[in-house]
Design a protein around this motif. Structure first.
Motif, PDB file in Angstrom:
ATOM      1  N   PHE A 154       0.834  -1.207   0.000  1.00  0.00           N
ATOM      2  CA  PHE A 154       0.000   0.000   0.000  1.00  0.00           C
ATOM      3  C   PHE A 154       0.869   1.257   0.000  1.00  0.00           C
ATOM      4  O   PHE A 154       0.647   2.201   0.764  1.00  0.00           O
ATOM      5  N   GLU A 159       1.093   3.750  -1.925  1.00  0.00           N
ATOM      6  CA  GLU A 159       0.450   5.026  -2.222  1.00  0.00           C
ATOM      7  C   GLU A 159      -0.216   5.611  -0.979  1.00  0.00           C
ATOM      8  O   GLU A 159      -0.232   6.825  -0.776  1.00  0.00           O
ATOM      9  N   ILE A 160      -0.750   4.748  -0.105  1.00  0.00           N
ATOM     10  CA  ILE A 160      -1.367   5.225   1.132  1.00  0.00           C
ATOM     11  C   ILE A 160      -0.296   5.695   2.113  1.00  0.00           C
ATOM     12  O   ILE A 160      -0.443   6.718   2.784  1.00  0.00           O
ATOM     13  N   ALA A 174       0.049   9.494   3.544  1.00  0.00           N
ATOM     14  CA  ALA A 174      -0.025   9.712   4.993  1.00  0.00           C
ATOM     15  C   ALA A 174       1.002  10.724   5.472  1.00  0.00           C
ATOM     16  O   ALA A 174       0.797  11.387   6.498  1.00  0.00           O
ATOM     17  N   HIS A 185      -6.954   8.298   9.154  1.00  0.00           N
ATOM     18  CA  HIS A 185      -7.484   8.427   7.791  1.00  0.00           C
ATOM     19  C   HIS A 185      -8.989   8.144   7.748  1.00  0.00           C
ATOM     20  O   HIS A 185      -9.493   7.509   6.821  1.00  0.00           O
ATOM     21  N   VAL A 217      -5.100  11.398   2.932  1.00  0.00           N
ATOM     22  CA  VAL A 217      -5.649  10.160   2.365  1.00  0.00           C
ATOM     23  C   VAL A 217      -7.116  10.363   1.998  1.00  0.00           C
ATOM     24  O   VAL A 217      -7.560  10.004   0.896  1.00  0.00           O
ATOM     25  N   LEU A 232      -7.688   7.940  -5.195  1.00  0.00           N
ATOM     26  CA  LEU A 232      -7.537   6.749  -4.354  1.00  0.00           C
ATOM     27  C   LEU A 232      -8.901   6.120  -4.166  1.00  0.00           C
ATOM     28  O   LEU A 232      -9.880   6.814  -3.852  1.00  0.00           O
ATOM     29  N   ARG A 255     -11.759   4.108  -2.333  1.00  0.00           N
ATOM     30  CA  ARG A 255     -12.132   3.893  -0.933  1.00  0.00           C
ATOM     31  C   ARG A 255     -12.032   2.413  -0.550  1.00  0.00           C
ATOM     32  O   ARG A 255     -11.663   2.078   0.583  1.00  0.00           O
ATOM     33  N   ARG A 291      -9.892   0.343  -1.568  1.00  0.00           N
ATOM     34  CA  ARG A 291      -8.467   0.094  -1.339  1.00  0.00           C
ATOM     35  C   ARG A 291      -8.086   0.493   0.094  1.00  0.00           C
ATOM     36  O   ARG A 291      -7.373  -0.228   0.781  1.00  0.00           O
ATOM     37  N   LEU A 292      -8.570   1.648   0.549  1.00  0.00           N
ATOM     38  CA  LEU A 292      -8.304   2.083   1.918  1.00  0.00           C
ATOM     39  C   LEU A 292      -8.932   1.124   2.922  1.00  0.00           C
ATOM     40  O   LEU A 292      -8.312   0.802   3.945  1.00  0.00           O
ATOM     41  N   TRP A 349      -6.735  -1.873   3.180  1.00  0.00           N
ATOM     42  CA  TRP A 349      -5.523  -1.546   3.947  1.00  0.00           C
ATOM     43  C   TRP A 349      -5.832  -1.550   5.439  1.00  0.00           C
ATOM     44  O   TRP A 349      -5.071  -2.098   6.237  1.00  0.00           O
ATOM     45  N   ARG A 350      -6.954  -0.944   5.815  1.00  0.00           N
ATOM     46  CA  ARG A 350      -7.321  -0.870   7.231  1.00  0.00           C
ATOM     47  C   ARG A 350      -7.554  -2.271   7.796  1.00  0.00           C
ATOM     48  O   ARG A 350      -7.102  -2.591   8.911  1.00  0.00           O
TER      49      ARG A 350
END
Length: 310
Positions: A238, A240-241, A245, A255, A263, A272, A274, A276-277, A280-281
């Motif tokens: 990840f 890009e995240i 950040a 985020h 982010v 980006l 959502r 994908r975020l 990641w979370r």
């Protein structure tokens, strides 16, 4: 010698001239070894003397507090195999990528069964978005052309590992990358038409020579793949995240609702995704929950990290 297969009470190793059964010293278990390990063996007794230091190690967390499962050692490239059908799952592919990144190997996503869909472009585009500079290749595992496509990673002295779900074509790829000198091919099986899920045809890990001087390690399909101890692997996955950040107003930004979150700004601008975020979370929380860290005055004490709010 190099460990080729591991059984409950014995090891089989490649010598360069064939395979030999390797004995273990008293008190040493086969679970301490991975397929792909290099070992020193007493030539007179064929008893293992010691394992050499590993360059890379693929391993995964198992249920409960059982020891981590060793998948393969001294691997240069991981072929993450998935097929162009309902098996294609970006969230699962990200788990394999985190595992490969953390081990220090080069991940390559191999899209199989390209002959079964009218258009492979959507699968190719989705896969390439999963990680910066990720190699993604399309193959029909039943044709010799697949060998040419995968050749850049299968050169002399190189080792690749095949990982992925059951039924995606790993055994078919193995059969074309490493034609058996005995004529006994790795068994393959059909997938269920209802959900494109496969059945296990590979039941154990094994090392095989590749035409041209390389090696391939075949692995069984993994029903579950939990992440732990892969913080660096997630940072690569990840990237890009992680980069965004750095522009957040608060160092401990989650985020989610903080003002000045770079982010969330990227999501608002459409640069980006959502989902994908969210993935990641989920993986970050899972990694924190499963990873043990040293705590207290004594170095040998460990405790699970509390789940942080991400």
């Amino acid at each position: 010698m190099r460990i080729a297969t591991i059984h409950r009470s014995r090891l089989i190793a490649e010598t360069g001239f064939g395979t030999e059964r390797v004995g273990l010293p008293e008190g040493v278990a086969t679970t301490a070894f991975a397929v792909g390990d290099w070992v020193l063996v007493d030539p007179a007794t064929l008893v293992l003397v010691r394992r050499l230091e590993r360059n890379t190690l693929l391993e995964r967390r198992t249920e409960g507090d059982r020891p981590r499962q060793l998948i393969a050692a001294n691997v240069d490239t991981v072929f993450i195999v998935t097929s162009c059908n309902d098996d294609f799952n970006p969230a699962r592919l990200e788990r394999y990528l985190a595992l490969a990144n953390e081990a220090g190997t080069v991940p390559v996503i191999v899209l199989t069964k390209i002959d079964t869909v009218p258009d492979t472009a959507p699968y190719l585009q989705q896969a390439k978005k999963l990680q910066l500079d990720l190699d993604v290749v399309l193959v029909n595992a039943t044709t010799a052309e697949a060998v040419k496509v995968l050749a850049p990673w299968c050169g002399e002295g190189r080792t690749v590992a095949l990982v992925g779900s059951s039924g995606v074509g790993k055994s078919t790829l193995l059969n074309i990358l490493s034609p058996s000198s005995s004529g006994e091919a790795q068994p393959t099986g059909p997938i269920r038409a209802s959900d494109d899920k496969g059945r296990h045809t590979t039941t154990s890990r094994s090392l095989h020579p590749v035409v041209g001087g390389g090696w391939v390690i075949d692995t069984p399909g993994m029903r579950t793949l939990q992440v732990s101890d892969v913080s660096s692997g997630l940072d690569v996955l990840f990237a890009e995240i992680v980069e965004l950040a750095h522009g957040c107003r608060f160092r401990d930004c989650t985020h989610s609702v903080e003002p000045g979150c770079a982010v969330q700004a990227a999501i608002g601008e459409g640069t980006l995704d959502r989902e994908r975020l969210d993935r990641w979370r989920k993986l970050s929380n899972e990694n924190l929950a499963n990873t043990r860290q040293s705590s207290g005055p004594r170095k040998d004490k460990t405790s699970k990290v509390r789940r942080n709010r991400l």
